[in-house]
Write a protein that holds these residues in place. Structure first.
Motif, PDB file in Angstrom:
ATOM      1  N   LEU A   1      -2.977 -12.253  -7.230  1.00  0.00           N
ATOM      2  CA  LEU A   1      -2.621 -11.224  -7.641  1.00  0.00           C
ATOM      3  C   LEU A   1      -3.000  -9.422  -8.668  1.00  0.00           C
ATOM      4  CD1 LEU A   1       0.913 -11.358  -7.846  1.00  0.00           C
ATOM      5  CD2 LEU A   1       0.535 -12.046 -10.667  1.00  0.00           C
ATOM      6  N   VAL A   2      -2.477  -8.870  -7.717  1.00  0.00           N
ATOM      7  CA  VAL A   2      -3.192  -7.990  -7.392  1.00  0.00           C
ATOM      8  C   VAL A   2      -1.702  -6.804  -7.541  1.00  0.00           C
ATOM      9  CG1 VAL A   2      -5.105  -8.427  -5.974  1.00  0.00           C
ATOM     10  CG2 VAL A   2      -2.920  -7.434  -4.828  1.00  0.00           C
ATOM     11  N   SER A   3      -2.464  -5.465  -7.707  1.00  0.00           N
ATOM     12  CA  SER A   3      -0.819  -4.489  -7.694  1.00  0.00           C
ATOM     13  C   SER A   3      -0.824  -3.622  -5.886  1.00  0.00           C
ATOM     14  CB  SER A   3      -1.152  -3.457  -8.267  1.00  0.00           C
ATOM     15  OG  SER A   3      -2.710  -2.624  -8.511  1.00  0.00           O
TER      16      SER A   3
ATOM     17  N   ILE B   1       4.105 -21.243  -1.327  1.00  0.00           N
ATOM     18  CA  ILE B   1       3.331 -20.432  -1.160  1.00  0.00           C
ATOM     19  C   ILE B   1       2.536 -20.387  -2.573  1.00  0.00           C
ATOM     20  CG2 ILE B   1       2.386 -17.523  -1.795  1.00  0.00           C
ATOM     21  CD1 ILE B   1       2.303 -18.947   1.220  1.00  0.00           C
ATOM     22  N   LEU B   2       3.773 -20.729  -3.874  1.00  0.00           N
ATOM     23  CA  LEU B   2       2.913 -20.612  -4.792  1.00  0.00           C
ATOM     24  C   LEU B   2       2.109 -21.138  -5.054  1.00  0.00           C
ATOM     25  CD1 LEU B   2       5.768 -18.906  -6.888  1.00  0.00           C
ATOM     26  CD2 LEU B   2       3.644 -17.884  -7.074  1.00  0.00           C
ATOM     27  N   SER B   3       2.046 -22.916  -5.091  1.00  0.00           N
ATOM     28  CA  SER B   3       1.773 -24.351  -4.917  1.00  0.00           C
ATOM     29  C   SER B   3       0.004 -23.919  -4.815  1.00  0.00           C
ATOM     30  CB  SER B   3       2.471 -25.415  -4.363  1.00  0.00           C
ATOM     31  OG  SER B   3       2.137 -25.105  -2.850  1.00  0.00           O
ATOM     32  N   LYS B   4      -0.433 -23.125  -3.487  1.00  0.00           N
ATOM     33  CA  LYS B   4      -1.523 -22.965  -3.282  1.00  0.00           C
ATOM     34  C   LYS B   4      -2.124 -21.884  -4.228  1.00  0.00           C
ATOM     35  CE  LYS B   4      -0.020 -24.556   1.406  1.00  0.00           C
ATOM     36  NZ  LYS B   4      -0.062 -25.698   1.258  1.00  0.00           N
ATOM     37  N   LEU B   5      -1.898 -21.671  -4.449  1.00  0.00           N
ATOM     38  CA  LEU B   5      -2.810 -20.485  -5.532  1.00  0.00           C
ATOM     39  C   LEU B   5      -3.723 -21.356  -6.261  1.00  0.00           C
ATOM     40  CD1 LEU B   5       0.437 -17.815  -6.404  1.00  0.00           C
ATOM     41  CD2 LEU B   5      -1.823 -17.193  -5.157  1.00  0.00           C
ATOM     42  N   PRO B   6      -3.470 -22.442  -6.857  1.00  0.00           N
ATOM     43  CA  PRO B   6      -4.794 -22.498  -7.694  1.00  0.00           C
ATOM     44  C   PRO B   6      -5.688 -23.156  -6.901  1.00  0.00           C
ATOM     45  CG  PRO B   6      -2.319 -23.236  -8.731  1.00  0.00           C
ATOM     46  CD  PRO B   6      -2.278 -22.808  -7.148  1.00  0.00           C
TER      47      PRO B   6
ATOM     48  N   LEU C   1       1.075 -17.760 -11.813  1.00  0.00           N
ATOM     49  CA  LEU C   1       0.111 -18.786 -12.636  1.00  0.00           C
ATOM     50  C   LEU C   1      -0.088 -18.521 -13.889  1.00  0.00           C
ATOM     51  CD1 LEU C   1      -3.436 -16.814 -10.220  1.00  0.00           C
ATOM     52  CD2 LEU C   1      -2.836 -19.078 -10.534  1.00  0.00           C
ATOM     53  N   GLY C   2       0.930 -18.779 -14.513  1.00  0.00           N
ATOM     54  CA  GLY C   2       1.900 -19.326 -15.709  1.00  0.00           C
ATOM     55  C   GLY C   2       1.848 -17.921 -16.144  1.00  0.00           C
ATOM     56  N   ARG C   3       2.235 -17.328 -15.952  1.00  0.00           N
ATOM     57  CA  ARG C   3       2.775 -15.524 -16.443  1.00  0.00           C
ATOM     58  C   ARG C   3       4.532 -15.517 -15.775  1.00  0.00           C
ATOM     59  NH1 ARG C   3      -0.639 -11.011 -18.221  1.00  0.00           N
ATOM     60  NH2 ARG C   3       2.035 -10.419 -17.997  1.00  0.00           N
TER      61      ARG C   3
END
Ligand code: PHE
Length: 415
Positions: free
Chosen positions: A64-66, A25-30, A9-11
């Motif tokens: 994204l969580v801890s 998987i990253l591509s699904k986040l937005p 997410l850009g970071r």
């Protein structure tokens, strides 16, 4: 070799040996499927939100969580299997994609909310078939009361009486298989009478929600009451805990998990003078039942034959349309001892995307003579596009890449 970074997410975040998040998987986040008007997930979300009008509604918390948020804040033991990198997506050892909406309980309680719903995409590493997809959606709901019986007891008792009479007039039959016992106990420091009132409130509140969702989709010509049953369950962050099942289209279906929130969670949220309940439900699972949607990948389809079927706010039956043909390919290999099929499935997902319809383990056997590689496994991959026909050359290319990546990353020996 330097491990470098991964962008989410850009970071940028440093990678480590836990990193297992993949580009697909990253591509699904937005995406935020549940925000699209008319999409079944959106209709289900708004229907549930409308049922709880005086609750705060959240649906914008980043995935994204801890590991603290996802596990520790909820009293997951250090050795809980859910923490394993074979089951969850890690950015690195401290950061992960939430595996459930409960990951946000502490922060939402900490912000002072006492009645709330939260919708979000959640991520789990899993097999590949018609009901499993690594991204799906959950809704969490929670409600808190003062833990002083003198303050909240009477109001709760009155509300429960009202909810119960609503349920009876709607012809809901509650079958309660639960017993508060040593396996599913009230919490030590809770006043038993109050814990009992909170548990009843949870049961009646959710039963009315399920009545609203299922009764309108049930056979309207049938006079039969909706049957709901409560089964004892276990979650690290609630006790007593329950699973709820609904009898629908001739079957008992597991619908959601819930329970009385562990005091430790409330203490972490600095609201230790409260008592309350929480539930978490899977939107795809309920939507697949209510709309008769046969494959979980359809939720991600851009095909108008899917999307144009649905009207905002209306739960209707999915009309199947002709499917494109499937192609199957078998891949066999010798596996090292630490082989896990979720790792293989992630490579398949990453290369084939939504073309991967099912991955099935069709054969495995031991061979003690082969040094280092004791197990041989054969997986059958079924490819099918939801929206177009595929070329054989395209599938062949994908299969070659899957084999190459599996032998490099998983140290399997292709046979
Ligand atoms: N988070 C649980 C799950 O994903 C569901 C749950 C939520 C259970 C809240 C109890 C209370 O399975």
């Amino acid at each position: 070799r330097r491990l470098s970074t991964v962008e989410v997410l850009g970071r940028s975040y440093p990678k480590d040996k836990f990193t297992n998040i993949t580009p697909s998987i990253l591509s699904k986040l937005p995406t935020q499927l549940y925000t699209r008007p008319g999409h079944p997930l959106n209709t289900l979300k708004t229907t549930i939100e409308a049922h709880f009008p005086d609750y705060a509604h959240f649906s914008n918390l980043p995935a994204l969580v801890s590991t603290y948020q996802n596990f520790d804040s909820l009293s997951f033991p250090a050795d809980h299997p859910g923490r394993s990198a074979t089951d969850s997506y890690y950015v690195n050892k401290d950061l992960m994609l939430r595996t459930h909406t409960s990951a946000h309980e502490v922060e939402v309680f900490c912000d002072g909310h006492k009645k709330w719903l939260l919708t979000a995409d959640v991520y789990r590493r899993d097999e590949i078939d018609s009901s499993h997809y690594p991204v799906f959606h959950q809704m969490e709901g929670a409600r808190l009361f003062s833990d002083d019986l003198n303050v909240s007891g009477d109001a709760l008792a009155r509300e429960n009486t009202r909810l119960f009479s609503e349920l009876s007039s709607e012809h809901v039959v509650l079958e309660d298989r639960t017993l508060v016992d040593s396996k599913n106990p009230y919490q030590e420091h809770h006043n038993k009478q109050l814990a009992d009132l909170v548990t009843q409130n949870l049961k009646y509140t959710l039963s009315l929600l399920l009545f609203k969702l299922f009764a309108q989709a049930a056979d309207p010509s049938s006079e039969a009451p909706l049957q709901i049953r409560w089964i004892p369950a276990y979650f690290p962050f609630t006790t007593p805990s329950y699973e709820v099942e609904v009898f629908f289209r001739h079957k008992w279906l597991e619908i959601l998990g819930c329970g009385v929130i562990q005091q430790a969670t409330l203490t972490n949220a600095k609201v230790s003078n409260e008592i309350g309940w929480a539930f978490g439900l899977g939107l795809e699972r309920i939507a697949m039942i209510l709309y008769k949607i046969p494959d979980i990948r359809l939720f991600w389809s851009e095909d108008l034959r899917f999307l144009s079927q649905f009207k905002p706010g209306e739960i209707s039956t999915f009309q199947p349309y002709s499917r494109y043909p499937a192609t199957e390919r078998d891949i066999s290999f010798w596996c090292p001892n630490d082989f896990h099929s979720n790792d293989f499935c992630d490579i398949v997902r990453d290369e084939a995307g939504d073309l991967a319809e099912e991955v099935q383990l069709i054969d495995q056997y031991h061979d003690k003579r082969k040094q280092g590689y004791v197990m041989s496994r054969c997986f059958r991959i079924r490819f099918r596009s939801m929206e177009r026909s595929m070329e054989h050359a395209e599938i062949n290319k994908i299969v070659i890449t899957i084999k190459k990546r599996a032998s490099e990353a998983l140290r399997v020996e292709i046979r």
